[in-house]
Design an enzyme around this catalytic site. Structure first.
Site, mmCIF file in Angstrom:
data_model
loop_
_atom_site.group_PDB
_atom_site.id
_atom_site.type_symbol
_atom_site.label_atom_id
_atom_site.label_comp_id
_atom_site.label_asym_id
_atom_site.label_seq_id
_atom_site.Cartn_x
_atom_site.Cartn_y
_atom_site.Cartn_z
ATOM 1 N N HIS A 1 -3.745 10.652 6.090
ATOM 2 C CA HIS A 1 -2.685 9.781 6.624
ATOM 3 C C HIS A 1 -1.879 10.392 7.767
ATOM 4 O O HIS A 1 -1.089 9.690 8.404
ATOM 5 C CB HIS A 1 -1.739 9.341 5.504
ATOM 6 C CG HIS A 1 -1.245 10.458 4.624
ATOM 7 N ND1 HIS A 1 -0.581 11.567 5.093
ATOM 8 C CD2 HIS A 1 -1.330 10.616 3.274
ATOM 9 C CE1 HIS A 1 -0.251 12.349 4.095
ATOM 10 N NE2 HIS A 1 -0.703 11.804 2.969
ATOM 11 N N HIS B 1 -4.972 6.356 7.815
ATOM 12 C CA HIS B 1 -4.351 5.463 6.847
ATOM 13 C C HIS B 1 -2.851 5.394 7.121
ATOM 14 O O HIS B 1 -2.208 6.399 7.414
ATOM 15 C CB HIS B 1 -4.574 5.983 5.423
ATOM 16 C CG HIS B 1 -5.993 5.864 4.972
ATOM 17 N ND1 HIS B 1 -6.350 5.703 3.652
ATOM 18 C CD2 HIS B 1 -7.156 5.866 5.655
ATOM 19 C CE1 HIS B 1 -7.665 5.634 3.540
ATOM 20 N NE2 HIS B 1 -8.176 5.731 4.762
ATOM 21 N N GLU C 1 0.997 5.737 0.508
ATOM 22 C CA GLU C 1 0.371 6.995 0.876
ATOM 23 C C GLU C 1 1.030 8.085 0.041
ATOM 24 O O GLU C 1 2.234 7.999 -0.270
ATOM 25 C CB GLU C 1 0.524 7.285 2.368
ATOM 26 C CG GLU C 1 -0.123 6.255 3.286
ATOM 27 C CD GLU C 1 -1.618 6.091 3.085
ATOM 28 O OE1 GLU C 1 -2.264 7.044 2.592
ATOM 29 O OE2 GLU C 1 -2.142 5.025 3.414
ATOM 30 N N ASP D 1 0.853 -1.175 0.000
ATOM 31 C CA ASP D 1 0.000 0.000 0.000
ATOM 32 C C ASP D 1 0.894 1.232 0.000
ATOM 33 O O ASP D 1 2.053 1.168 0.462
ATOM 34 C CB ASP D 1 -0.914 0.012 1.229
ATOM 35 C CG ASP D 1 -1.885 1.183 1.205
ATOM 36 O OD1 ASP D 1 -2.711 1.259 0.279
ATOM 37 O OD2 ASP D 1 -1.799 2.044 2.103
ATOM 38 N N GLU E 1 -5.660 18.311 2.799
ATOM 39 C CA GLU E 1 -6.612 17.213 2.572
ATOM 40 C C GLU E 1 -5.912 15.859 2.684
ATOM 41 O O GLU E 1 -6.453 14.922 3.270
ATOM 42 C CB GLU E 1 -7.272 17.346 1.201
ATOM 43 C CG GLU E 1 -8.107 18.591 1.001
ATOM 44 C CD GLU E 1 -7.266 19.780 0.562
ATOM 45 O OE1 GLU E 1 -6.013 19.663 0.522
ATOM 46 O OE2 GLU E 1 -7.870 20.821 0.261
ATOM 47 N N ASP F 1 -2.061 -0.782 6.615
ATOM 48 C CA ASP F 1 -3.077 -1.115 5.605
ATOM 49 C C ASP F 1 -2.663 -2.340 4.799
ATOM 50 O O ASP F 1 -3.512 -3.153 4.410
ATOM 51 C CB ASP F 1 -3.302 0.080 4.676
ATOM 52 C CG ASP F 1 -4.108 1.182 5.352
ATOM 53 O OD1 ASP F 1 -4.443 1.026 6.538
ATOM 54 O OD2 ASP F 1 -4.388 2.202 4.696
#
Length: 236
Positions: A57, A150, A9, A7, A52, A155
């Site tokens: 995260h 996150h 970010e 995963d 945002e 994740d």
């Protein structure tokens, strides 16, 4: 088979628009079983973090300012993932950012043939249901209580458990049953080829009462008050 569940970010949604990958987490699985090996890294995106994205995260520009550039540690990542299939949720997003970073440092992209998308698997298995990672964790009883925000490695660890459920669940290991059945069959054949030695035949034990036992029983009945057994005997 070795697989890597991963995963990422990022600073946003579009690498073509200038967004960068700031974190990657990878979990190694062999035969759909986690090995305990993982890879995790943060990267300095060399740009501001939009509010945002930070809300998703929690990675701020300040936190990432002293982290290495992707190009500085790319060899460690490539060594870890090797040539294994790469499993991700909404995988085209993660592949897009990973390949953009590879391109930025002059490395060949990861082939899309290696992509396994758990979002596609989930939609095929549960059409019409919710398919976010949170929703799938709830569906399959995967504990996500630590997922406050996150995080790439967390994740990936959650997705590894979801991936197992999407591809056969914990019963995957039951393929060992075929081997065990074969072992039992071989054992049975061995018994058939080497039967146990015959046991000596014993004469049946006598079950009829002797004359002495009958006399003792009659004497016992005589001392009873209107015994049922005596009435039955007289009727017979």
């Amino acid at each position: 088979m070795r697989e890597i569940i991963f995963d990422t970010e990022t600073t946003g949604l579009s690498p073509a628009g200038g967004d960068r990958m700031v974190e990657i987490g990878c979990v190694e699985m062999i035969g759909r079983v986690e090995t305990g090996r993982s890879f995790h890294a943060y990267y300095n995106p060399q740009r501001d973090m939009p509010s945002e994205a930070e809300a998703v995260h929690g990675l701020s520009s300040t936190f990432l300012s002293d982290k290495p550039l992707f190009a500085d540690t790319v060899e460690e990542l490539l060594e870890f993932i090797g040539d294994a299939p790469l499993v991700a949720h909404n995988a085209s997003f993660d592949f897009g950012f990973l390949n953009h970073e590879l391109q930025q440092c002059g490395r060949p992209p990861v082939s899309m043939d290696r992509m396994v998308d758990t979002l596609v698997l989930a939609r095929a298995k549960h059409p019409g249901a919710k398919h976010s990672l949170d929703a799938l964790c709830t569906r399959f009883g995967v504990d996500r209580s630590q997922r406050v925000k996150h995080g790439a490695l967390l994740d990936a660890q959650l997705l590894a458990q979801v991936y197992i459920e999407l591809t056969g669940g914990r019963q995957i290991g039951l393929s060992l049953g075929a081997e065990q059945a074969e072992e039992r069959s071989s054992a049975a054949a061995s018994v058939a080829d080497n039967p146990a030695p015959a046991r000596p035949v014993r004469p049946p034990r006598p079950h009829q009462a002797s004359a002495e036992e009958l006399n003792r029983h009659a004497a016992f009945i005589d001392v009873m008050d209107a015994p049922l057994w005596k009435k039955v005997g007289e009727t017979i």
